[in-house]
Design a protein around this motif. Structure first.
Motif, PDB file in Angstrom:
ATOM      1  N   MET A   1     -10.471   1.189  -3.378  1.00 51.94           N
ATOM      2  CA  MET A   1     -10.400   0.125  -2.412  1.00 51.94           C
ATOM      3  C   MET A   1      -9.707   0.875  -0.914  1.00 51.94           C
ATOM      4  SD  MET A   1      -6.420  -1.752  -4.175  1.00 51.94           S
ATOM      5  CE  MET A   1      -7.589  -2.318  -5.330  1.00 51.94           C
TER       6      MET A   1
ATOM      7  N   LYS B   1      -3.677  -0.449  -0.125  1.00 50.76           N
ATOM      8  CA  LYS B   1      -2.471  -1.384  -1.092  1.00 50.76           C
ATOM      9  C   LYS B   1      -2.760  -2.827  -1.453  1.00 50.76           C
ATOM     10  CE  LYS B   1       0.382   2.443  -0.876  1.00 50.76           C
ATOM     11  NZ  LYS B   1       1.768   2.980  -0.846  1.00 50.76           N
ATOM     12  N   GLY B   2      -2.876  -3.036  -2.544  1.00 51.49           N
ATOM     13  CA  GLY B   2      -3.245  -5.187  -2.892  1.00 51.49           C
ATOM     14  C   GLY B   2      -2.969  -4.641  -4.230  1.00 51.49           C
ATOM     15  N   GLU B   3      -3.923  -6.241  -4.781  1.00 57.62           N
ATOM     16  CA  GLU B   3      -3.702  -6.367  -6.097  1.00 57.62           C
ATOM     17  C   GLU B   3      -5.665  -7.020  -5.339  1.00 57.62           C
ATOM     18  OE1 GLU B   3      -1.357  -9.018  -7.452  1.00 57.62           O
ATOM     19  OE2 GLU B   3       0.690  -8.208  -7.270  1.00 57.62           O
ATOM     20  N   PHE B   4      -6.062  -6.613  -6.751  1.00 49.31           N
ATOM     21  CA  PHE B   4      -7.450  -7.467  -7.187  1.00 49.31           C
ATOM     22  C   PHE B   4      -7.159  -8.527  -7.140  1.00 49.31           C
ATOM     23  CE2 PHE B   4     -11.881  -7.148  -8.343  1.00 49.31           C
ATOM     24  CZ  PHE B   4     -11.966  -8.036  -8.839  1.00 49.31           C
ATOM     25  N   VAL B   5      -8.164  -9.129  -6.633  1.00 47.41           N
ATOM     26  CA  VAL B   5      -8.333 -10.880  -7.140  1.00 47.41           C
ATOM     27  C   VAL B   5      -9.735 -11.261  -7.477  1.00 47.41           C
ATOM     28  CG1 VAL B   5      -8.074 -13.246  -5.681  1.00 47.41           C
ATOM     29  CG2 VAL B   5      -6.967 -11.172  -4.831  1.00 47.41           C
TER      30      VAL B   5
END
Length: 452
Positions: A425, A428-432
């Motif tokens: 990755m 930073k963040g969220e998996f979609v």
């Protein structure tokens, strides 16, 4: 060619490449031919008029708003709201010389504010009153420092002020060299305006007026004697020889603005824009319905919306027409025959900006010319039928939108990966998951497997 995003993209590109004056470097050696000089003149006029177009289009859509408000019974032509709002629409044409003076000054590298002052003086009420009074007494000239100056008004004029600002730029540069620096700040603008007031009223103004009136007279003769020919002829020129001078249509806007400012409507330039732009949008729509190539459809649909709703034909011309060629033949046939129908019906545009579906109320005008609006709808219907007939008859090769490698060979879709993959990755963040991505192109897997 990116359509309506130019305004946002241009400053960003400018940050990368630096500021330019928008003109090509002069060719080395030899004199320009007549065709080259004509092309240079048209490109120069296009560069001057292009920044003014938003004001003219805005004026046109204010006129549309006025028509809608009247039709809904919200206002009348005598109400204060109508008078005030109409003033904003008419000012774009009445004070056009001031706007053009600014853009011309930028083009010719002279003082924009002084050029605007020169233009504003030509519109000042005392000059307009003097012209009306003396011409009413049968006079054609007035005395200015003992020099005869021709009596004419300049509201809506373009060529007159362009000529004047061009001469002004030459004198400005000369004065900058001969006036001592210690007095240049206040003396140069004073001398420049006084000298240019004489030159404009005695020379460049009348010359520009005669040119404008001559062109208008030629168009009037054509409309009177061969009314059906004017619009299809200019469309045919624009899609053939006119292609050698991209943007030249902007150079002809003064003819439309002059007609709207004097007689209240235009029957050539804006009708040409109407026929070609809507034909482009309709042909793009026909391509979008016929093609089975997803990439082609993704280009054609925005091009259709740009032509029909936005009044911009370039996305079709460069993204579809030139790309596959045959659709350009389709728009050529459609627009020329549409222009022929418009010429036969004597179609009029009561404002600038009628070359889109939202702007069609400009064919109705403030006097509720229902017959003219009906004629515009007839022309639109003819072009709609022709667009689909010609696109489907001529056909096209949409394989040109398939991706190619550096050797020009078609790329095959990459095989889907199997098994576990290690993915790093980058932030930073969220998996979609792919199906939940907001962009439908990625969510549908058009570009292959992916995630957000």
């Amino acid at each position: 060619i990116i359509g309506q995003a130019v305004e946002q993209l241009y400053p960003e590109v400018q940050k990368l490449v630096g500021k330019t004056n928008g003109t090509a470097a002069p060719e080395e050696g030899g004199k320009k031919s007549i065709s080259q000089m004509a092309s240079s003149f048209l490109l120069m006029m296009a560069g001057i008029m292009s920044p003014v177009v938003p004001a003219l289009t805005t004026a046109g859509f204010i006129s549309v708003l006025l028509v809608l408000l009247q039709l809904c019974g919200i206002i009348t032509s005598t109400s204060t709201t109508y008078v005030i709002l109409n003033g904003f629409a008419q000012s774009a044409f009445y004070f056009l010389p001031v706007f053009v003076a600014y853009t011309a000054a930028r083009k010719f590298e002279t003082e924009p504010v002084l050029a605007m002052l020169l233009a504003a003086a030509l519109l000042y009420p005392s000059w307009v009153t003097l012209v009306g009074t003396l011409t009413g007494q049968g006079q054609a000239f007035a005395s200015y420092f003992g020099i005869p100056v021709y009596l004419m008004t300049y509201n809506g004029g373009v060529i007159q002020i362009v000529l004047s600002v061009w001469v002004m730029s030459k004198i400005d540069h000369w004065l900058g060299r001969v006036i001592p620096e210690v007095v240049r700040y206040f003396l140069k603008p004073f001398v420049l305006i006084v000298v240019m007031s004489v030159i404009t009223l005695a020379v460049t103004g009348p010359i520009g007026g005669f040119i404008t009136n001559g062109l208008a007279a030629g168009i009037t003769w054509l409309q009177t004697n061969i009314p059906w020919l004017a619009v299809p002829a200019i469309i045919l020129f624009s899609i053939t020889i006119g292609q050698l001078c991209a943007g030249f249509h902007l150079a002809l806007i003064p003819l439309a603005t002059n007609a709207i400012a004097t007689v209240g409507y235009d029957t050539v330039v804006t009708i040409w824009f109407y026929c070609f732009t809507l034909s482009a949008g309709l042909c793009a729509l026909a391509v979008a319905t016929k093609t089975r190539n997803n990439t082609c459809r993704q280009v054609a649909i925005p091009a259709a919306l740009s032509g029909l709703i936005g009044g911009i034909s370039e996305p079709f011309t460069y993204g579809v027409g030139y790309k596959m060629v045959k659709p350009f033949y389709a728009v050529a046939v459609t627009s020329v025959l549409g222009g022929l129908a418009a010429g036969i019906l004597g179609l009029k545009s009561y404002g600038y900006g009628s070359n889109s579906l939202p702007g069609m109320l400009l064919f109705l005008g403030t006097n509720n010319d229902v017959t003219n609006l009906r004629n515009a709808l007839i022309v639109l219907a003819i072009m709609a039928v022709l667009a689909f007939v010609t696109v489907y008859t001529f056909g096209f090769d949409d394989s040109v939108y398939d991706e190619e490698d550096e050797n020009g060979e078609k790329l095959q879709p990459a095989p889907a990966a199997h098994g576990d993959l290690e993915v790093r990755m980058p932030g930073k963040g969220e998996f979609v998951p792919q199906a939940d991505i907001a962009d439908k192109t990625f969510a549908a897997g058009t570009l292959g497997p992916c995630f957000g």
